[in-house]
Scaffold this motif. Structure first.
Motif, short mmCIF file in Angstrom:
data_model
loop_
_atom_site.label_atom_id
_atom_site.label_comp_id
_atom_site.label_asym_id
_atom_site.label_seq_id
_atom_site.Cartn_x
_atom_site.Cartn_y
_atom_site.Cartn_z
N MET A 1 0.84 -1.16 0.00
CA MET A 1 0.06 0.08 -0.03
C MET A 1 0.98 1.14 0.16
SD MET A 1 -3.33 -0.73 2.44
CE MET A 1 -2.60 -1.35 3.99
N PRO A 2 1.18 1.78 -1.16
CA PRO A 2 1.96 3.03 -1.13
C PRO A 2 1.16 4.22 -0.74
CG PRO A 2 1.32 2.15 -3.42
CD PRO A 2 0.88 1.31 -2.35
N GLY A 3 1.87 4.98 0.12
CA GLY A 3 1.23 6.18 0.68
C GLY A 3 0.58 6.10 1.80
N VAL A 4 0.59 4.91 2.42
CA VAL A 4 -0.32 4.68 3.58
C VAL A 4 -0.19 5.83 4.74
CG1 VAL A 4 -0.91 3.15 5.56
CG2 VAL A 4 -0.21 2.06 2.95
N ALA A 6 -1.31 6.75 8.35
CA ALA A 6 -1.66 6.24 9.52
C ALA A 6 -2.86 7.11 10.02
CB ALA A 6 -0.70 6.01 10.65
N PRO A 7 -3.60 6.71 10.90
CA PRO A 7 -4.78 7.67 11.42
C PRO A 7 -4.02 8.60 12.33
CG PRO A 7 -4.96 5.34 12.34
CD PRO A 7 -3.82 5.35 11.28
N THR A 8 -4.55 9.68 12.67
CA THR A 8 -4.08 10.76 13.63
C THR A 8 -4.43 10.27 15.01
OG1 THR A 8 -5.90 12.17 13.48
CG2 THR A 8 -4.19 12.64 11.83
N ARG A 9 -3.72 11.12 15.81
CA ARG A 9 -3.98 10.61 17.41
C ARG A 9 -5.37 11.24 17.75
NH1 ARG A 9 -1.53 10.31 22.24
NH2 ARG A 9 -2.24 11.47 23.72
N ARG A 10 -5.67 12.33 17.05
CA ARG A 10 -7.05 12.86 17.22
C ARG A 10 -8.02 11.65 16.78
NH1 ARG A 10 -8.50 18.84 15.97
NH2 ARG A 10 -7.73 18.97 18.08
N GLN A 11 -8.03 10.97 15.77
CA GLN A 11 -8.75 10.11 15.21
C GLN A 11 -8.85 8.86 16.06
OE1 GLN A 11 -6.80 9.98 11.28
NE2 GLN A 11 -8.69 10.58 10.17
N ASP A 51 4.03 1.39 13.29
CA ASP A 51 3.82 0.81 11.77
C ASP A 51 2.78 1.41 11.06
OD1 ASP A 51 4.12 -0.33 9.38
OD2 ASP A 51 4.17 -2.04 10.00
N PRO A 52 2.61 2.18 10.22
CA PRO A 52 1.50 2.92 9.42
C PRO A 52 0.69 1.71 9.04
CG PRO A 52 3.53 4.19 8.81
CD PRO A 52 4.00 3.00 9.63
N LYS A 53 1.09 0.86 8.38
CA LYS A 53 0.32 -0.29 7.83
C LYS A 53 -0.73 -0.91 8.91
CE LYS A 53 3.15 -1.28 3.83
NZ LYS A 53 4.03 -2.07 3.27
N VAL A 56 -3.36 1.39 10.27
CA VAL A 56 -4.39 1.68 9.35
C VAL A 56 -5.41 0.30 9.44
CG1 VAL A 56 -4.86 1.49 6.79
CG2 VAL A 56 -3.23 3.00 7.58
N ASN A 57 -4.65 -0.93 9.32
CA ASN A 57 -5.47 -2.13 9.63
C ASN A 57 -6.18 -2.24 10.87
OD1 ASN A 57 -5.08 -3.01 7.03
ND2 ASN A 57 -2.88 -4.21 7.76
N LEU A 58 -5.60 -1.65 11.95
CA LEU A 58 -6.18 -1.60 13.46
C LEU A 58 -7.14 -0.92 13.55
CD1 LEU A 58 -3.15 -1.74 15.72
CD2 LEU A 58 -4.99 -3.65 15.61
N PHE A 59 -7.19 0.32 12.69
CA PHE A 59 -8.15 1.38 12.61
C PHE A 59 -9.25 0.91 11.94
CE2 PHE A 59 -9.85 5.57 11.39
CZ PHE A 59 -9.98 6.30 12.67
N LYS A 60 -9.32 0.37 10.72
CA LYS A 60 -10.30 -0.12 9.91
C LYS A 60 -11.18 -1.27 10.83
CE LYS A 60 -8.36 0.73 5.16
NZ LYS A 60 -7.89 -0.05 4.06
N GLU A 61 -10.35 -2.17 11.39
CA GLU A 61 -11.04 -2.94 12.20
C GLU A 61 -11.60 -2.71 13.48
OE1 GLU A 61 -9.44 -6.85 15.06
OE2 GLU A 61 -8.28 -6.57 12.94
N ALA A 62 -11.30 -1.48 13.84
CA ALA A 62 -11.89 -1.03 15.11
C ALA A 62 -13.16 -0.18 14.59
CB ALA A 62 -10.72 -0.01 15.88
#
Length: 94
Positions: A1-4, A6-11, A51-53, A56-62
């Motif tokens: 996933m190029p240009g991944v 990561a969610p911000t702290r606020r998100q 790790d940004p990847k 991102v996966n943890l955020f989507k799953e959550a």
């Protein structure tokens, strides 16, 4: 996933607050305490993830899990439960 990105702290904090808010909506004490505990533990376990990847996966799953939690808390509100002995009295904090 190029240009991944990561969610911000606020998100992440916003998502955490939504989990807490929806967990508190459960009428049943055991379910409410379980989801509050599970939320705190899950976010605490992943607090130092960098790790940004993975983030991102943890955020989507959550976000998916939050949708399930919201639906279940609405269903929980349709039923009434007797208060348990371990539940604090209304208006009193121990």
């Amino acid at each position: 996933m190029p240009g991944v990105t990561a969610p911000t702290r606020r998100q992440v904090l916003s998502l955490y607050k939504q989990f807490i808010r929806n967990s508190n909506q459960f009428n049943n004490y055991n379910f409410r305490e379980y989801f509050l505990s599970k939320t705190r533990n899950t976010f605490r376990e992943n607090m130092n993830q960098e790790d940004p990847k993975v983030l991102v996966n943890l955020f989507k799953e959550a976000k998916n899990e939050l949708g399930v939690l919201k639906r279940q808390s609405v269903i929980s509100q349709m039923y009434t439960f007797d208060r348990l002995v371990v539940e604090p009295l209304q208006g009193r904090r121990n």
